[in-house]
Structures are given as C-alpha cells and as structure tokens.
Enzyme design. Structure first.
Site, mmCIF file in Angstrom:
data_model
loop_
_atom_site.group_PDB
_atom_site.id
_atom_site.type_symbol
_atom_site.label_atom_id
_atom_site.label_comp_id
_atom_site.label_asym_id
_atom_site.label_seq_id
_atom_site.Cartn_x
_atom_site.Cartn_y
_atom_site.Cartn_z
ATOM 1 N N LYS A 1 45.065 35.405 40.407
ATOM 2 C CA LYS A 1 46.369 34.999 38.901
ATOM 3 C C LYS A 1 45.877 37.022 38.076
ATOM 4 C CE LYS A 1 43.684 32.678 36.092
ATOM 5 N NZ LYS A 1 42.402 31.936 37.014
ATOM 6 N N ARG B 1 44.734 27.921 28.023
ATOM 7 C CA ARG B 1 43.929 27.023 29.337
ATOM 8 C C ARG B 1 43.580 25.368 29.326
ATOM 9 N NH1 ARG B 1 40.597 31.555 31.701
ATOM 10 N NH2 ARG B 1 40.068 30.491 33.640
ATOM 11 N N ARG C 1 33.924 37.048 46.374
ATOM 12 C CA ARG C 1 34.004 38.059 45.305
ATOM 13 C C ARG C 1 32.879 38.452 44.645
ATOM 14 N NH1 ARG C 1 38.081 35.865 40.285
ATOM 15 N NH2 ARG C 1 36.782 34.599 39.619
ATOM 16 N N ARG D 1 31.215 37.368 41.722
ATOM 17 C CA ARG D 1 30.812 37.765 39.969
ATOM 18 C C ARG D 1 29.858 36.953 39.755
ATOM 19 N NH1 ARG D 1 36.610 36.441 37.008
ATOM 20 N NH2 ARG D 1 35.614 34.200 35.993
ATOM 21 N N ARG E 1 33.938 25.286 37.815
ATOM 22 C CA ARG E 1 35.138 25.355 37.773
ATOM 23 C C ARG E 1 36.332 25.122 38.021
ATOM 24 N NH1 ARG E 1 34.006 31.268 39.019
ATOM 25 N NH2 ARG E 1 35.571 31.944 38.807
#
Ligand code: AMP
Length: 189
Positions: free
Chosen positions: A13, A88, A132, A134, A145
């Site tokens: 997203k 959220r 990724r 992070r 998450r």
C-alpha cells in the site's frame, strides 16, 4: 480525491500510494512515516510511540488524531490526498468521518472518500516483509503486526463496504499491474 489505502503490512500500500499520489499531484500521507520521523527526532510523541511500533502494536488512537487533523488542514491537502495506514481502527475511522465533515462543511457521506483494500495472502506477506528489512520487520514482530491487522484493522473492510466506499483490489500481482488497476478503478473519483 480522498483515498484511504488499507491492507495488511507488506501488501504494497505504501508503494502504490506513493506512485499514485505523485501521478495525481496530491500528498501521500503515511502515519507510519510521520511516526518514524517523530521517533528519529525524539519528540515527546515519538518517545511515546516507539515502544508500540517496535513491538508491532498499534500506537494508541489518541496519539494519531492530532497528527492527522493537523496534516489534513495543510493547504496542500485541500485538493485531495492519499492516507496510507490511517485509519487502522474503527474509532480512527469514526474520527476521520467527523474531521472530514468538519473540513468540508458537508455530510460525511458526501465527501467522496474511497477506501482501497489491497488483498494479499499471509505467506506472501511474510516473505515480502522479511526481505524489506525495516526495524520492525523481524519475524516475531511481523506475526504480531499481521495479527493486529486481522483483529483491529480488518473490521474496516465491512465498515467502508457497508457504506459502498470500498474498492477491493488483488495485491498479489506485479507492482505495475496493481498500479494500472488502481489508476483505472479510481480515475474520476
Ligand atoms: P506502517 O508504516 O504503516 O506499517 O506503520 C508502522 C507502525 O506505526 C505500525 O506498526 C504502528 O505501530 C504505527 N502506526 C502507523 N499508523 C498507525 C495508526 N493509524 N494507528 C496506530 N498505529 C499506527
């Protein structure tokens, strides 16, 4: 042009929001980016948010509301925006409704808001997030998450679906294909 980009972590997203916002010349507003900047700057808000972010938990709603209200009142947001990662939770969505109602002076249902949900299966999400790298992309935090997303954010799909504001898009395709699909679905909004 008022768009919310939803979807589980790793759905793409952020990437899609960035590309489309640049193409439509509207701001891309990511609450995750804003919070990370606050953490780096060691502001009071950043200090409060950091522990939640490191664990993969949501930052409490009340810490997000001022950030979003202030950002949407900036002059560059007048012609539209893409909100990436907000709302959220249902209380955040209700807050956004009230805020848009206030800002537009019209009924909330008339603001033209669209909520885009990018759908991607869990195994693909975990693989994407692990690559990724992070700080909050380690396996334990990723699982948390995803769980938080299913419990607290997924209810927004029916929240916006019931109001006919939902655009559901298959995010398990090549990035450019997803972008093209979104361009087509959202054009004219
Ligand atoms: P993101 O970059 O959107 O994946 O967000 C990274 C982290 O920031 C999340 O895991 C949350 O801890 C926090 N965060 C970002 N947006 C929100 C939000 N709308 N509500 C609560 N926490 C948020």
């Amino acid at each position: 042009m008022q768009f919310i980009f939803m979807g589980p972590p790793g759905a793409g997203k952020g990437t899609q929001a960035q590309i489309l916002a640049a193409s439509w010349k509207i701001p891309h507003i990511s609450t995750g980016d804003i919070l990370r900047a606050c953490v780096v700057a060691q502001t009071a808000l950043g200090q409060k948010a950091q522990a939640y972010m490191d664990k993969g938990e949501l930052v409490p709603d009340e810490l997000l509301m001022d950030i979003v209200a202030e950002r949407l009142k900036e002059p560059d947001a007048a012609a539209g925006w893409i909100l990436d990662g907000f709302p959220r939770t249902v209380p955040q969505a209700t807050f956004l409704d009230k805020l848009l109602h206030e800002l537009s002076g019209k009924g909330a249902a008339n603001t033209g808001l669209k909520a885009v949900n990018l759908d991607v299966p869990d195994d693909i999400l975990v693989a994407r997030l692990l690559s990724r790298g992070r700080k909050d992309d380690n396996e334990e935090t990723i699982r948390r998450r995803l769980q938080v997303y299913r419990e607290q954010t997924e209810p927004l799909i029916s929240f916006y679906g019931d109001r006919h504001q939902l655009v559901a898009v298959d995010g398990d395709r090549a990035m450019a294909e997803v972008t093209a699909h979104l361009q087509q679905e959202l054009a004219g909004s």
